[in-house]
Each structure stands twice: as C-alpha cells, then as structure tokens.
Design a protein around this motif. Structure first.
Motif, PDB file in Angstrom:
ATOM      1  N   ARG A   1    -110.703  24.684  38.968  1.00 21.69           N
ATOM      2  CA  ARG A   1    -110.477  23.248  38.721  1.00 21.69           C
ATOM      3  C   ARG A   1    -111.404  22.708  37.634  1.00 21.69           C
ATOM      4  N   GLU A   2    -112.669  23.117  37.659  1.00 26.78           N
ATOM      5  CA  GLU A   2    -113.624  22.622  36.667  1.00 26.78           C
ATOM      6  C   GLU A   2    -113.277  23.117  35.263  1.00 26.78           C
ATOM      7  N   LEU A   3    -112.874  24.376  35.127  1.00 32.19           N
ATOM      8  CA  LEU A   3    -112.453  24.881  33.814  1.00 32.19           C
ATOM      9  C   LEU A   3    -111.191  24.159  33.345  1.00 32.19           C
ATOM     10  N   SER A   4    -110.267  23.908  34.254  1.00 31.87           N
ATOM     11  CA  SER A   4    -109.043  23.177  33.895  1.00 31.87           C
ATOM     12  C   SER A   4    -109.366  21.772  33.409  1.00 31.87           C
ATOM     13  N   ARG A   5    -110.304  21.108  34.087  1.00 37.83           N
ATOM     14  CA  ARG A   5    -110.699  19.755  33.651  1.00 37.83           C
ATOM     15  C   ARG A   5    -111.269  19.769  32.234  1.00 37.83           C
ATOM     16  N   LEU A   6    -112.084  20.763  31.941  1.00 35.09           N
ATOM     17  CA  LEU A   6    -112.645  20.867  30.597  1.00 35.09           C
ATOM     18  C   LEU A   6    -111.542  21.031  29.550  1.00 35.09           C
ATOM     19  N   ILE A   7    -110.622  21.941  29.813  1.00 34.73           N
ATOM     20  CA  ILE A   7    -109.549  22.211  28.852  1.00 34.73           C
ATOM     21  C   ILE A   7    -108.637  20.995  28.722  1.00 34.73           C
ATOM     22  N   ASP A   8    -108.324  20.360  29.842  1.00 30.65           N
ATOM     23  CA  ASP A   8    -107.481  19.156  29.805  1.00 30.65           C
ATOM     24  C   ASP A   8    -108.136  18.020  29.024  1.00 30.65           C
ATOM     25  N   SER A   9    -109.466  18.004  28.978  1.00 27.89           N
ATOM     26  CA  SER A   9    -110.170  16.948  28.251  1.00 27.89           C
ATOM     27  C   SER A   9    -110.293  17.264  26.753  1.00 27.89           C
ATOM     28  N   GLY A  10    -109.698  18.377  26.321  1.00 24.52           N
ATOM     29  CA  GLY A  10    -109.701  18.705  24.898  1.00 24.52           C
ATOM     30  C   GLY A  10    -110.733  19.737  24.482  1.00 24.52           C
ATOM     31  N   ARG A  11    -111.496  20.240  25.402  1.00 22.72           N
ATOM     32  CA  ARG A  11    -112.487  21.271  25.079  1.00 22.72           C
ATOM     33  C   ARG A  11    -111.799  22.636  25.180  1.00 22.72           C
ATOM     34  N   ASN A  12    -111.350  23.155  24.045  1.00 23.87           N
ATOM     35  CA  ASN A  12    -110.610  24.415  24.067  1.00 23.87           C
ATOM     36  C   ASN A  12    -111.345  25.535  23.325  1.00 23.87           C
ATOM     37  N   ARG A  13    -112.609  25.314  23.011  1.00 20.83           N
ATOM     38  CA  ARG A  13    -113.471  26.331  22.403  1.00 20.83           C
ATOM     39  C   ARG A  13    -114.637  26.504  23.371  1.00 20.83           C
TER      40      ARG A  13
END
Length: 181
Positions: A49-61
């Motif tokens: 869930r925490e990794l998904s939140r990061l990616i959903d917030s635009g952090r894809n690097r």
C-alpha cells in the motif's frame, strides 16, 4: 548515507514500515525499510500500500534500499516487482540497492536480477541512469477572455490575381451551365 543531495524523512509516519526521502539533485525517491525482518503477511500488505501511494502521487523514480533487512520473505520481491512495473508504465524506474549478504540468497534463488537493476549501495543506484522525469506541464490558459477586454477582428478583402475575370469580378469557380436540348 550522507545528507548531501537528499532531503529528510518525507513520508511514512512513526508506524510506517518504510522511510521515504528524496534525492533533490536527481528527483529520485529513496525508500528504506525500517524493519530487520519482513516476513509477516501484515507487513507485506502495508508495504504494498505504501509503495502504491508513492507511485500514485507521481513518484515513479524509486530506489529501494534493503540495507536494514536481514530476513525477508520472497513475497516481498513480488511486491517490489509489481511496483517496478507500475513505475515503468508511468515512465519511471525502480531500482534495488544495499542488499545484505543475509538476504542475497533470496535474490539469487528468484533470479530477480533478470527483472530489476540491483546496485551494491545507494550512491551507485542514485548515480545510475534514470529515465527523464516527466516534463512539468504549464498551467492551462483560460479559454474565455476576461469580460473587460474586447477583441477586434479586421476583415481583409481578397486580392486580385490570375483567377480574376476581365470585367473586375472575382470568379467563384466554374459556372454551371445547362444546355437546352
């Protein structure tokens, strides 16, 4: 890791299983695990869930630092692989770094190096080639002009050219004629 080039803790509150920081010079989000052993199902769900939140917030690097982990389930690699697929789909990348000898066997058994870039330390991961961050889009301009402004449009008459008739009228194309029979 030194503080040069990175900001402080950016996410994951006190109860979070992840520590998140961002490398300011490269625009890469660094994720560090806070737990020494990541083996429980509840840990896996929270990390996912925490990794998904990061990616959903635009952090894809994202660089995932395994430096604190001494014991882990292979299920964690599945979660990281899913996060990597999402990062790639968004034009980014996910890389692994600082894997301890205690858990390198899990990496070797699963052949994760075929699917993920693995670096010996965080610095190597951060200095490696990363996809360019997405361009920042300018704010859209309003479609309507403000009420106090008026826009004038000038009509320019057509110019005369080779298509003009001799009598001074502009022809509109071939004329239709009907022959009487």
């Amino acid at each position: 890791r030194g503080s040069e080039g990175t900001s402080g803790d950016r996410g994951g509150g006190e109860g979070s299983r992840l520590r998140v920081s961002e490398c300011q010079s490269r625009g890469v989000t660094v994720v560090e695990f806070r737990e020494v052993a990541i083996v429980h199902e509840s840990s896996m769900g929270e990390i996912s869930r925490e990794l998904s939140r990061l990616i959903d917030s635009g952090r894809n690097r994202i660089a995932v630092n395994f430096g604190a982990v001494k014991n882990m389930s292979s299920q964690l690699l599945g979660i990281v692989l899913q996060a990597q697929k999402r990062c790639r789909a968004a034009g980014g990348a996910l890389k692994i770094c600082s894997v301890r000898l205690e858990v390198i066997e899990v990496f070797a058994l699963t052949h994760v190096e075929r699917h993920l870039e693995v670096y010996p330390d965080e610095w190597s991961a951060l200095e490696s080639d990363w996809p360019d961050p997405p361009p920042r889009r300018p704010k859209p301009l309003p479609l309507e002009a403000p009420a106090e402004e008026t826009v004038e449009v000038a009509m320019i008459p057509p110019t005369r050219g080779a298509a003009d008739d001799l009598d001074g009228t502009i022809s509109e194309g071939p004329s239709e004629s009907v022959e009487a029979q």
